[in-house]
Design a protein around this motif. Structure first.
Motif, mmCIF file in Angstrom:
data_model
loop_
_atom_site.group_PDB
_atom_site.id
_atom_site.type_symbol
_atom_site.label_atom_id
_atom_site.label_comp_id
_atom_site.label_asym_id
_atom_site.label_seq_id
_atom_site.Cartn_x
_atom_site.Cartn_y
_atom_site.Cartn_z
ATOM 1 N N PRO A 107 0.822 -1.204 0.000
ATOM 2 C CA PRO A 107 0.000 0.000 0.000
ATOM 3 C C PRO A 107 0.861 1.261 0.000
ATOM 4 C CG PRO A 107 0.082 -0.945 2.194
ATOM 5 C CD PRO A 107 0.777 -1.917 1.292
ATOM 6 N N ARG A 108 0.257 2.332 -0.456
ATOM 7 C CA ARG A 108 0.936 3.617 -0.472
ATOM 8 C C ARG A 108 0.926 4.237 0.918
ATOM 9 N NH1 ARG A 108 -2.734 6.065 -5.011
ATOM 10 N NH2 ARG A 108 -4.176 5.032 -3.588
ATOM 11 N N ALA A 109 1.747 5.247 1.097
ATOM 12 C CA ALA A 109 1.921 5.848 2.427
ATOM 13 C C ALA A 109 0.598 6.309 3.024
ATOM 14 C CB ALA A 109 2.906 7.018 2.345
ATOM 15 N N GLU A 110 -0.274 6.897 2.184
ATOM 16 C CA GLU A 110 -1.536 7.424 2.711
ATOM 17 C C GLU A 110 -2.521 6.342 3.133
ATOM 18 O OE1 GLU A 110 -1.695 8.084 -1.858
ATOM 19 O OE2 GLU A 110 -0.203 7.999 -0.250
ATOM 20 N N ASP A 111 -2.251 5.077 2.727
ATOM 21 C CA ASP A 111 -3.164 3.986 3.074
ATOM 22 C C ASP A 111 -2.638 3.111 4.210
ATOM 23 O OD1 ASP A 111 -4.965 4.672 0.996
ATOM 24 O OD2 ASP A 111 -3.691 3.641 -0.468
ATOM 25 N N LEU A 112 -1.435 3.407 4.710
ATOM 26 C CA LEU A 112 -0.817 2.526 5.697
ATOM 27 C C LEU A 112 -1.587 2.478 7.008
ATOM 28 C CD1 LEU A 112 2.983 3.266 5.187
ATOM 29 C CD2 LEU A 112 1.794 1.111 4.734
ATOM 30 N N ASN A 113 -2.204 3.581 7.394
ATOM 31 C CA ASN A 113 -2.926 3.598 8.667
ATOM 32 C C ASN A 113 -4.128 2.662 8.661
ATOM 33 O OD1 ASN A 113 -1.172 5.449 9.841
ATOM 34 N ND2 ASN A 113 -2.406 7.227 9.225
ATOM 35 N N ASP A 114 -4.672 2.403 7.488
ATOM 36 C CA ASP A 114 -5.833 1.523 7.383
ATOM 37 C C ASP A 114 -5.449 0.082 7.078
ATOM 38 O OD1 ASP A 114 -7.589 3.692 7.765
ATOM 39 O OD2 ASP A 114 -7.484 4.216 5.638
ATOM 40 N N PHE A 115 -4.157 -0.194 6.973
ATOM 41 C CA PHE A 115 -3.693 -1.527 6.600
ATOM 42 C C PHE A 115 -3.368 -2.326 7.855
ATOM 43 C CE2 PHE A 115 -0.931 -4.480 4.100
ATOM 44 C CZ PHE A 115 -1.848 -4.735 3.088
ATOM 45 N N PRO A 116 -3.796 -3.595 7.934
ATOM 46 C CA PRO A 116 -3.550 -4.387 9.150
ATOM 47 C C PRO A 116 -2.061 -4.576 9.425
ATOM 48 C CG PRO A 116 -5.174 -5.453 7.706
ATOM 49 C CD PRO A 116 -4.566 -4.332 6.920
ATOM 50 N N GLU A 117 -1.749 -4.713 10.697
ATOM 51 C CA GLU A 117 -0.377 -5.045 11.092
ATOM 52 C C GLU A 117 -0.008 -6.442 10.585
ATOM 53 O OE1 GLU A 117 1.946 -3.219 12.775
ATOM 54 O OE2 GLU A 117 0.579 -1.501 12.641
ATOM 55 N N TRP A 118 1.280 -6.666 10.386
ATOM 56 C CA TRP A 118 1.727 -7.962 9.903
ATOM 57 C C TRP A 118 1.738 -9.004 11.019
ATOM 58 C CZ3 TRP A 118 6.582 -6.982 6.320
ATOM 59 C CH2 TRP A 118 6.121 -6.497 5.085
ATOM 60 N N THR A 119 1.507 -10.254 10.621
ATOM 61 C CA THR A 119 1.648 -11.417 11.499
ATOM 62 C C THR A 119 2.705 -12.337 10.891
ATOM 63 O OG1 THR A 119 -0.663 -11.338 12.224
ATOM 64 C CG2 THR A 119 0.478 -13.440 12.453
ATOM 65 N N ARG A 120 3.540 -12.941 11.729
ATOM 66 C CA ARG A 120 4.574 -13.848 11.236
ATOM 67 C C ARG A 120 4.058 -15.279 11.219
ATOM 68 N NH1 ARG A 120 10.072 -15.403 14.355
ATOM 69 N NH2 ARG A 120 8.556 -16.720 15.412
ATOM 70 N N HIS A 121 4.294 -15.973 10.104
ATOM 71 C CA HIS A 121 3.938 -17.386 9.960
ATOM 72 C C HIS A 121 5.235 -18.160 9.720
ATOM 73 C CE1 HIS A 121 -0.396 -16.361 9.193
ATOM 74 N NE2 HIS A 121 0.174 -15.247 8.751
ATOM 75 N N ARG A 122 5.593 -19.069 10.632
ATOM 76 C CA ARG A 122 6.796 -19.879 10.449
ATOM 77 C C ARG A 122 6.407 -21.203 9.792
ATOM 78 N NH1 ARG A 122 12.102 -19.897 13.964
ATOM 79 N NH2 ARG A 122 12.157 -18.017 12.674
ATOM 80 N N LEU A 123 7.047 -21.511 8.665
ATOM 81 C CA LEU A 123 6.720 -22.709 7.895
ATOM 82 C C LEU A 123 7.983 -23.530 7.686
ATOM 83 C CD1 LEU A 123 4.516 -20.989 5.151
ATOM 84 C CD2 LEU A 123 3.719 -22.136 7.224
ATOM 85 N N LYS A 124 7.847 -24.849 7.837
ATOM 86 C CA LYS A 124 8.970 -25.759 7.625
ATOM 87 C C LYS A 124 8.714 -26.570 6.368
ATOM 88 C CE LYS A 124 11.979 -29.070 9.948
ATOM 89 N NZ LYS A 124 12.268 -29.794 11.213
#
Length: 372
Positions: free
Chosen positions: A311-328
């Protein structure tokens, strides 16, 4: 007893027409309310100006409509998006449709390379559908946009319909309306077309298309799945996110402790493993940046919304925070790392790997058998 006249419906999205409130679904000027094949203001603006709309219908209404299929004698055509297979498949469809047969139509095969082994792909689809709990009478591969395999779709409908109505179901933005417009031209005398656009949720209510034998094709509203990237990005970023031309896979030879950013939509960390290649399959409208894992957090903080976008800078506030997924990834396993609505990363190494995927909270991330 006086019977109230049936309310006119939009020929594009199926919603009941009204001229009282411009902000509600189905609005049309009073002068156009009684016109034959009238379309609501929303459909008119989508079709003629390619404008989006924030008008949606309650998800409970979608499920209520879907649940009514079980009491009918119909053929159910479930359309899925090959690019977002696990994200667009309705795994719980069986409980909604009862004993009605389900034909699985896999759209957007034009996004894969022309050298794709289509028999292998069909077997892959059948296996994935079974694992998701979906029983189907057949699988048909097609591209509604490119007119690839459409003769096989028509042939399958002729073979399985047996004089019944046809319900068409699917998630938002899988190409339902595009496919049905093709069916209208083959099966019906109607001149109208359903509203087609990039924007999720274009069809707002069931649209009944009468067939020449007195039965109907019923286009149902798209199911909105919040785990798909296409449901959370800003509307102006959909063109970059959703591919409309064949994918151009990008292969990266990576050492452990290296990172790939896909815009600011997701991040891939190769945490542990021998040097190996990973092939990224996403829309050509997205940029990929490589860096060292130790610099990844700093790069994201400094450049998200600019070099790393969308997303662009102006849309970051409405974008969900990231979650980490660990995959093997197991050795010799031939697997994809699937990120719903964004694409997939094919692991090409035979020695296994430990990877982290950072994606917006709620987005479906999983390992699956490789599609290619």
């Amino acid at each position: 007893m006086t019977i109230a006249p049936l309310k006119p419906r939009c020929a594009g999205c199926g919603i009941s027409l009204q001229s009282d409130d411009q902000k509600k679904p189905g609005y049309v000027p009073a002068s156009s309310l009684d016109k034959e094949e009238a379309v609501c203001q929303r459909c008119f603006r989508i079709k003629n100006y390619n404008e989006s709309s924030s008008i949606t219908v309650n998800q409970d209404e979608f499920l209520k409509l879907l649940g009514g299929i079980a009491s009918t004698n119909s053929l159910v055509v479930h359309i899925v998006d090959l690019f977002d297979f696990q994200g667009s498949l309705i795994s719980g469809l069986q409980r909604f449709v009862g004993n009605n047969p389900v034909l699985l139509v896999v759209n957007k095969i034009d996004l894969l390379p022309p050298v794709t082994n289509w028999n292998r792909l069909r077997n892959w689809v059948q296996k994935q559908a079974r694992e998701e709990g979906l029983k189907v009478v057949d699988v048909v591969l097609c591209s509604a946009r490119r007119n690839i395999g459409f003769d096989r779709v028509v042939e399958a409908l002729n073979g399985y319909r047996q004089g019944r109505d046809v319900y068409v179901v699917g998630a938002t933005n899988v190409g339902k309306s595009t496919l049905i417009n093709r069916l209208i031209s083959d099966y019906s005398d109607l001149k109208r077309e359903l509203t087609v656009s990039r924007y999720p949720g274009t069809t707002l209510d069931a649209v009944h298309i009468p067939l020449d034998d007195g039965k109907s094709i019923i286009d149902t509203p798209g199911i909105v799945y919040a785990w798909r990237m296409s449901e959370i990005v800003a509307r102006q970023d959909l063109a970059a996110l959703l591919p409309d031309k064949p994918l151009k896979p990008m292969t990266y030879q990576l050492n452990a402790r290296q990172t790939l950013f896909i815009g600011a939509l997701a991040r891939f960390d190769f945490v542990e493993g021998e040097r190996q290649s990973f092939t990224v399959n996403v829309s050509t409208g997205l940029s990929i940046h490589r860096t060292k894992l130790e610099r990844a957090d700093e790069l994201y903080t400094q450049h998200r919304g600019e070099m790393l976008s969308p997303p662009r800078a102006e849309d970051l506030n409405d974008f969900p925070e990231w979650t980490r997924h660990r995959l093997k990834i197991a050795p010799n396993s031939n697997q994809d790392i699937f990120i719903s609505g964004l694409g997939w990363i094919q692991a090409n190494g035979k020695t296994g790997a430990l990877v982290d995927i950072h994606a917006p909270k709620g987005i479906k991330v999983m390992l699956r058998d490789s599609i290619l």
